[in-house]
Scaffold this active site. Sequence first.
Site: not given
Ligand code: EPZ
Length: 417
Positions: A121, A305, A397
């Site tokens: 992540r 999720d 959490r």
């Molecule tokens: C949010 O996480 C949620 N968390 C997650 O919920 C949810 O699974 C996720 O969005 C996707 O919907 C919160 O809102 C607190 P992303 P986030 O950045 O923001 C890649 C739960 O169970 N990425 O949209 O961390 C990443 O690796 C949690 O409540 C990069 O490559 O998710 C992933 O493959 C778990 N570089 C994709 O983007 C970055 O800098 C989407 O992640 C950021 C992300």
Amino acid sequence: MSVILVEGGRRLSGAVTVQGAKNSVLPILAATVLSGGVCCVKGCPDLSDVDTAAQIIRHLGGEVRREGAALVVDTRCISRCEIPEELMRRMRSSVMFLGAILGRCGEAVCSHPGGCELGPRPIDLHLHALRTLGAEIREENGRLLCRGGALRGAEIFLHIPSVGATENAMLAACAAEGTTIISNAAREPEIVELQDFLRAMGACVQGAGSATVVVEGRKKLHGCVHRVRPDRIVAATYLCAAAASGGCIYLRRADYRQMAAVLCVLRQSGCDIRSDGCGIRIKSDGCLRAVPPVRTSPYPGFPTDDQAIMMAALLRSRGSTVFVENLFSDRYRHVPQLRKLGAQIRTEGQTAIVTGAEKLHGAAVQATDLRGGAALVVAGLQAEGVTQVDRIEHIERGYADIVGDLSGLGARIYREE
Ligand code: EPZ
């Protein structure tokens, strides 16, 4: 160590009010730092992640107190710009404070955030967004040292519509001079809610919910009052619980408009679902059928999720369902735990195939992450005998009272110290 004990086989009935959304409230709490005033966040769920956010704000010099279901946050006296590593590690959303602190103080020091282990992540998009706004960021001994004395509005393109990076960019852009355009922004409802909160603080933000968010910065912000919207993932969890166990339940406050993808799959599986505008009612005979492939994707697609939770709901369905996880590379950690209950699941890379088993049996299992943990509870509700779920700190959490909510609906579920 606490565990959750579930005695399966009970149909669910009754009504429950859906808690406020964790993934809305965490960026909102980060946003309070920008306000420089007093914010009242109503309907704030009592979660360990919310507690961590409160501890971060207190560490920065702010005051946070709970008044019933509301959190009152006073950020007038913020004097520090650094977050200790121990608090950063506790959750992913700690990184959201980076944009807010940078905007408020002109500098910020933190480390990489923790959070559920779902595969790598990275935070490259967060840093890219802040750098595009003019922040200088370097890493020293695992600490991120950020200077953003003169943030300037800019065009930010996110090559993935990351929820967190969109939120961080919005927060920092509120304090930047001029106009920021965030392209390929995430469109999740939590982004719209953050926009609403920022506007209530006096910020000028538009476009949330679409792929382009526009922020006019440098306005003096102020405190505000906001009520957190219902948690669509918690709502989906209880719908899946009722779908699999059978019965009829009503979820007060659940918003069908944010849950189209999940409701579609539940209907395909044979559930009857109605919304009256104030909540959602689901009726199920507990005999679900397999559904067409469930592919996770950014909103408005099927939420990653909800993947584990929906998988748990279909463990006894007639036929086989294919799941494809497209957002995270390691989000099937719940599968070996579900197999302990007799689930028939094959995984290959990002694909999982669930073939309905005639019955599930209780077993001792471990929550591996937040939603994976909730999936074990949903599975336990359908299993014969007792399922003991360990490592429930993961579940807590994101769920304020999963045991109370489900036992209020007639489930035999207990928390034991
Ligand atoms: C949010 O996480 C949620 N968390 C997650 O919920 C949810 O699974 C996720 O969005 C996707 O919907 C919160 O809102 C607190 P992303 P986030 O950045 O923001 C890649 C739960 O169970 N990425 O949209 O961390 C990443 O690796 C949690 O409540 C990069 O490559 O998710 C992933 O493959 C778990 N570089 C994709 O983007 C970055 O800098 C989407 O992640 C950021 C992300």
